[in-house]
Design a protein around this motif. Structure first.
Motif, PDB file in Angstrom:
ATOM      1  N   UNK B  44     -11.606 -45.034  17.257  1.00 26.65           N
ATOM      2  CA  UNK B  44     -10.237 -45.517  17.382  1.00 26.65           C
ATOM      3  C   UNK B  44      -9.303 -44.417  16.912  1.00 26.65           C
ATOM      4  N   UNK B  45      -8.296 -44.145  17.704  1.00 33.72           N
ATOM      5  CA  UNK B  45      -7.328 -43.088  17.414  1.00 33.72           C
ATOM      6  C   UNK B  45      -6.573 -43.384  16.130  1.00 33.72           C
ATOM      7  N   UNK B  46      -6.424 -42.336  15.290  1.00 33.83           N
ATOM      8  CA  UNK B  46      -5.616 -42.474  14.078  1.00 33.83           C
ATOM      9  C   UNK B  46      -4.302 -41.721  14.206  1.00 33.83           C
ATOM     10  N   UNK B  47      -4.385 -40.420  14.589  1.00 34.25           N
ATOM     11  CA  UNK B  47      -3.182 -39.591  14.558  1.00 34.25           C
ATOM     12  C   UNK B  47      -3.386 -38.357  15.423  1.00 34.25           C
ATOM     13  N   UNK B  48      -2.283 -37.757  15.828  1.00 34.77           N
ATOM     14  CA  UNK B  48      -2.316 -36.466  16.490  1.00 34.77           C
ATOM     15  C   UNK B  48      -1.375 -35.515  15.754  1.00 34.77           C
ATOM     16  N   UNK B  49      -1.842 -34.292  15.513  1.00 28.25           N
ATOM     17  CA  UNK B  49      -1.036 -33.255  14.865  1.00 28.25           C
ATOM     18  C   UNK B  49      -0.858 -32.117  15.856  1.00 28.25           C
ATOM     19  N   UNK B  50       0.368 -31.642  15.952  1.00 21.06           N
ATOM     20  CA  UNK B  50       0.679 -30.619  16.949  1.00 21.06           C
ATOM     21  C   UNK B  50       1.282 -29.362  16.332  1.00 21.06           C
ATOM     22  N   UNK B  51       2.132 -29.556  15.326  1.00 20.74           N
ATOM     23  CA  UNK B  51       2.883 -28.411  14.788  1.00 20.74           C
ATOM     24  C   UNK B  51       2.170 -27.757  13.610  1.00 20.74           C
ATOM     25  N   UNK B  52       2.331 -26.457  13.513  1.00 17.82           N
ATOM     26  CA  UNK B  52       1.796 -25.699  12.397  1.00 17.82           C
ATOM     27  C   UNK B  52       2.322 -26.268  11.083  1.00 17.82           C
ATOM     28  N   UNK B  53       1.405 -26.514  10.114  1.00 17.95           N
ATOM     29  CA  UNK B  53       1.817 -27.011   8.806  1.00 17.95           C
ATOM     30  C   UNK B  53       2.204 -28.482   8.771  1.00 17.95           C
ATOM     31  N   UNK B  54       2.016 -29.176   9.873  1.00 23.00           N
ATOM     32  CA  UNK B  54       2.448 -30.578   9.953  1.00 23.00           C
ATOM     33  C   UNK B  54       1.667 -31.454   8.977  1.00 23.00           C
ATOM     34  N   UNK B  55       2.394 -32.382   8.345  1.00 22.92           N
ATOM     35  CA  UNK B  55       1.787 -33.367   7.455  1.00 22.92           C
ATOM     36  C   UNK B  55       2.266 -34.751   7.887  1.00 22.92           C
ATOM     37  N   UNK B  56       1.310 -35.645   8.080  1.00 22.29           N
ATOM     38  CA  UNK B  56       1.671 -37.010   8.447  1.00 22.29           C
ATOM     39  C   UNK B  56       0.925 -37.978   7.536  1.00 22.29           C
ATOM     40  N   UNK B  57       1.606 -39.077   7.213  1.00 22.70           N
ATOM     41  CA  UNK B  57       0.991 -40.069   6.337  1.00 22.70           C
ATOM     42  C   UNK B  57       0.922 -41.424   7.030  1.00 22.70           C
TER      43      UNK B  57
END
Lengths: 114, 109
Positions: B44-57
């Motif tokens: 199951x998909x949780x998250x996608x990160x695209x940008x350098x240094x990106x932080x998601x919570x």
């Protein structure tokens, strides 16, 4: 409504037999996939289709033949089953290729070859 | 072959503790996705990160993409029994998502 549905959920068969797994998605996605998950949980892509056209074929033996009659369906037929084909096969879909976002997976079809 | 390497392969965590799983690549990643698969379930998909240094919570989960876009991490705080499962990092590129080997998490109550 199940977004990605695959049948059957379980398959037990003898070596040498032929079997098929069906997959349907009702999300309106353009791209569908087949993945194989082995006993160590490693998920390996087998095929990728975009609008019924084969995009990715990851050196899968010719005994595996995918068919996409329309963009909502991607079926997998396996000829002359071998012991090493035992695995869980997951169908998945996404919108306009992988970079557009997430994969939606079906619940998996567990194939056991005796 | 597999491009993203995940460590550790197994993580046994005491309930309430924190842990981190890491994903590394020898090449620059265009983007990275994270999935969770519960025992007997499907990814199951949780998250996608695209940008350098990106932080998601997401609540107790913190996802990070490295500055060089060659690594990513998932940090879970105050682990709960519902966190049990296998966490996969995934490189997405040209209609092909390549899964890491996953980190299988078990929780001691």
């Amino acid at each position: 409504d199940t977004a990605v549905s695959q049948t059957p959920k379980y398959l037990v068969t003898q070596m040498g037999n032929d079997k098929s797994i069906k997959c349907e998605q009702n999300l309106g996605h353009d791209t569908m996939y087949w993945y194989k998950q082995d006993s160590k949980k490693f998920l390996k892509i087998m095929f990728s289709y975009n609008n019924k056209e084969l995009i990715i074929n990851e050196t899968v033996p010719n005994r595996f033949s995918p068919k996409s009659p329309d963009k909502a369906h991607l079926n997998l037929h396996i000829n002359s089953l071998e012991l090493g084909d035992s695995a869980v096969y997951f169908c998945a879909s996404s919108q306009v290729g992988a970079l557009a976002g997430e994969l939606f997976f079906g619940e998996g079809s567990r194939l056991t070859v005796l | 072959g597999q491009q993203v390497m995940q460590i550790p392969q197994y993580q046994h965590v005491q309930e309430g503790e924190d842990f981190t799983t890491y994903c590394n690549s020898s090449t620059t990643l265009s983007n990275i996705q994270w999935y969770k698969q519960r025992p007997g379930g499907h990814p199951v998909f949780l998250i996608q990160l695209v940008k350098s240094g990106e932080v998601k919570k997401q609540k107790r989960l913190t996802f990070q993409f490295g500055e060089a876009k060659k690594n990513s991490s998932l940090h879970i705080t105050a682990t709960q029994t519902t966190d049990v499962g296998t966490y996969f990092c995934v490189e997405a590129n040209d209609y092909k998502l390549s899964f890491g080997a996953g980190t299988t998490v078990t929780v001691r109550a």
